[in-house]
Scaffold this motif. Structure first.
Motif, mmCIF file in Angstrom:
data_model
loop_
_atom_site.group_PDB
_atom_site.id
_atom_site.type_symbol
_atom_site.label_atom_id
_atom_site.label_comp_id
_atom_site.label_asym_id
_atom_site.label_seq_id
_atom_site.Cartn_x
_atom_site.Cartn_y
_atom_site.Cartn_z
ATOM 1 N N ASN A 117 0.870 -1.246 -0.023
ATOM 2 C CA ASN A 117 0.043 -0.035 0.011
ATOM 3 C C ASN A 117 0.895 1.397 0.041
ATOM 4 N N ARG A 147 -6.421 7.165 6.767
ATOM 5 C CA ARG A 147 -7.687 7.018 6.200
ATOM 6 C C ARG A 147 -8.272 7.994 5.418
ATOM 7 N N ASN A 148 -8.128 9.182 5.903
ATOM 8 C CA ASN A 148 -8.664 10.089 4.850
ATOM 9 C C ASN A 148 -7.853 11.619 5.164
ATOM 10 N N PHE A 164 -6.946 5.300 2.489
ATOM 11 C CA PHE A 164 -7.102 3.757 3.127
ATOM 12 C C PHE A 164 -8.383 3.645 4.121
ATOM 13 N N PRO A 165 -9.566 4.036 3.792
ATOM 14 C CA PRO A 165 -10.540 3.903 4.733
ATOM 15 C C PRO A 165 -10.875 2.330 5.509
ATOM 16 N N TYR A 166 -10.514 1.536 4.423
ATOM 17 C CA TYR A 166 -10.896 0.241 4.990
ATOM 18 C C TYR A 166 -9.711 -0.382 5.984
ATOM 19 N N MET A 167 -8.458 0.225 6.137
ATOM 20 C CA MET A 167 -7.789 -0.300 7.116
ATOM 21 C C MET A 167 -7.932 -0.527 8.664
ATOM 22 N N THR A 168 -7.910 -1.440 8.981
ATOM 23 C CA THR A 168 -8.333 -1.883 10.550
ATOM 24 C C THR A 168 -7.294 -1.197 11.562
#
Length: 520
Positions: free
Chosen positions: A178, A211-212, A239-243
């Protein structure tokens, strides 16, 4: 008696082995000055019929399951010596060498039981050795005492994978998938270098930015805006989906890389922002004083003196900051360990061959020391825990090498190292220490001088800290204050030249000459 026939092939092999042995330098120890006995011996009484976990004085963890040690009685005295720093390694005379080949160490430990206990290990005992970072490729070496009293590290075995190594591997995968297209660990690219970044930013900021970043910039966050400006207003992919767990593993990997590579990528935007903030604070104070034309010397102040080649010395008085306004950034850092199992008492070392170490380069290094002093000569590289004994090179004449007798040796580059020379003459102790930064070809000269035993031990214990000093002085007001107009003029010399300070102000939004700071 029949003559012994030796084949031509055997003769060639023997000749090659002799030649190879002759190509290596011959090392010699420094007697009692540097020996394992110089390291503290810690003793613990344990009940071998119970599960026991010890945490040692240097932070190692020893996990002894019930029944893993057999002895004459129910209890034994466990003896430990630890060498986790370069100072410990030097004091113990524990050269990082395996059958003549140079090593880089991750830490050494000695584990034994009292002779009266008659103890032996019958099932694996777990040992966790603390480290600043984990170096991929490290192995577990067993120490064997040689005839001259030194320890030779032999029989390397792979270190077992554990939770931390698996998390670091996962973090590396996340980075390469990423981040690597725009970021390098230690160099600026499309975006900033990332090795060590999580130690200098809050997790809240990093999570929000990853994430934003666009939303964080729009919110007026000063750091996000300054990063955006510095990198040509290039929008970072969101990368909003990264936990949280994935991000934590990424941060662990980046911190480990930062510690391993000695990276300091944040000496740019954060320091510039701090300088901008200080500049605006001084500017506002001076403008206020100019308008009021009063001086309040009762308020605590710090005097800062600057010298400019084109002007005389000048003084700017800075109000002491309100402690409540100075917020620290909590570092995100967790301890890491090399985890191994041992099956016998003795010395153990976490090591890897220098020639296999990432960043190691074939080099030529020799040291010149007066041969009349019969010195013991060592190479010390604190950052990689390298402690290599030297021997005469093939040309002799006071020249020493540290692997092959032509001076060749694989070494990390652009890191600080030392040549240490030790000798005893007519009851006097002589020491020479010469620091240098490693390049691919060097010849270092070392001068020795007489020192006391206390000076000897103190000097060797501080290797790796040269050039670092702290000066503490009392804060006091200037005896005289130059006119405010001159202070304002000279203040411009403090304005950072490599950073647009407007990224921290309202000017970026309303295009006015307002220097009001956004304060987090």
């Amino acid at each position: 008696m029949k003559p012994v026939r030796v084949s031509r092939k055997a003769i060639i092999i023997i000749a090659l082995l002799s030649l190879f042995a002759a190509c290596k330098v011959t090392n010699k120890p420094s007697g009692e000055l540097l020996s394992p006995g110089k390291l503290p011996l810690d003793e613990y009484t344990i009940d071998i019929t119970r599960d026991t976990v010890l945490k040692t004085r240097r932070g190692a963890i020893i996990n002894i399951p019930a029944g893993s040690i057999e002895a004459r009685g129910k209890t034994i005295t466990l003896q430990l010596r630890e060498a986790f720093t370069i100072a410990d390694i030097i004091a113990g005379g524990l050269t990082t060498t395996s059958n003549g080949q140079p090593l880089s160490s991750g830490g050494m430990i000695y584990i034994n039981a009292g002779e009266e206990d008659g103890a032996k290990i019958v099932k694996p005992v777990g040992v966790s050795i603390p480290a600043n970072y984990l170096q991929e490729g490290m192995e577990l070496y067993k120490g064997e005492e040689t005839e001259d009293g030194t320890i030779n590290w032999t029989a390397p075995e792979p270190i077992k994978k554990d939770t931390m190594t698996e998390r670091l591997a996962r973090g590396k995968s996340i980075f390469e998938t990423n981040c690597a297209s725009c970021h390098h660990p230690t160099k600026k690219s499309t975006g900033p270098a990332l090795a060590g970044v999580p130690k200098h930013r809050t997790k809240e900021f990093l999570n929000a930015f990853i994430r934003n970043s666009t939303g964080l910039i729009a919110s007026g966050d000063p750091l996000a805006n300054c990063l955006y400006d510095q990198y040509n207003r290039t929008v970072m992919t969101a990368f909003p989906y990264m936990t949280d767990e994935e991000l934590n593993m990424l941060y662990e990997y980046l911190n480990n890389e930062g510690d391993k590579l000695g990276a300091a990528p944040l000496a740019d935007i954060q320091e510039s922002m701090d300088s901008c903030k200080r500049y605006f604070e001084i500017l506002h104070e001076l403008e206020y004083r100019r308008q009021k034309m009063i001086q309040d010397n009762g308020q605590p102040r710090t005097q800062v003196n600057y010298t400019d080649a084109t002007d005389s010395d000048f003084v700017v008085n800075i109000p002491m900051p309100d402690p409540e306004e100075d917020k620290v950034i909590v570092q995100y850092n967790e301890a890491v360990y090399y985890n191994v199992d041992i099956n016998a008492f003795g010395w153990y070392n976490i090591d890897m061959l220098l020639e296999k170490m990432e960043g190691s380069t074939p080099s030529v290094l020799t040291a010149r020391v007066s041969p009349d002093l019969s010195p013991d000569v060592y190479l010390v590289v604190p950052s990689h825990k390298i402690f290599q004994a030297g021997g005469a090179t093939k040309d002799g004449d006071g020249n020493f090498g540290f692997y092959k007798n032509d001076g060749t040796i694989p070494l990390p580059q652009d890191v600080w190292a030392y040549i240490v020379a030790i000798s005893e003459q007519n009851g006097n102790l002589l020491l020479g220490v010469q620091p240098f930064k490693i390049t691919s070809r060097q010849a270092i000269s070392v001068q020795m001088k007489t020192v006391s035993k206390e000076q000897f031990e103190e000097r060797l214990s501080t290797l790796g800290f040269d050039g670092v000093s702290a000066i503490v002085s009392k804060t006091k007001n200037a005896d005289s204050i130059l006119v405010i107009d001159k202070e304002l003029k000279n203040l411009e010399l403090l304005r950072p030249k490599n950073c647009n300070c407007d990224c921290m102000t309202e000017r970026r939004q309303n295009n006015e000459a307002d220097t009001t700071l956004y304060v987090q």
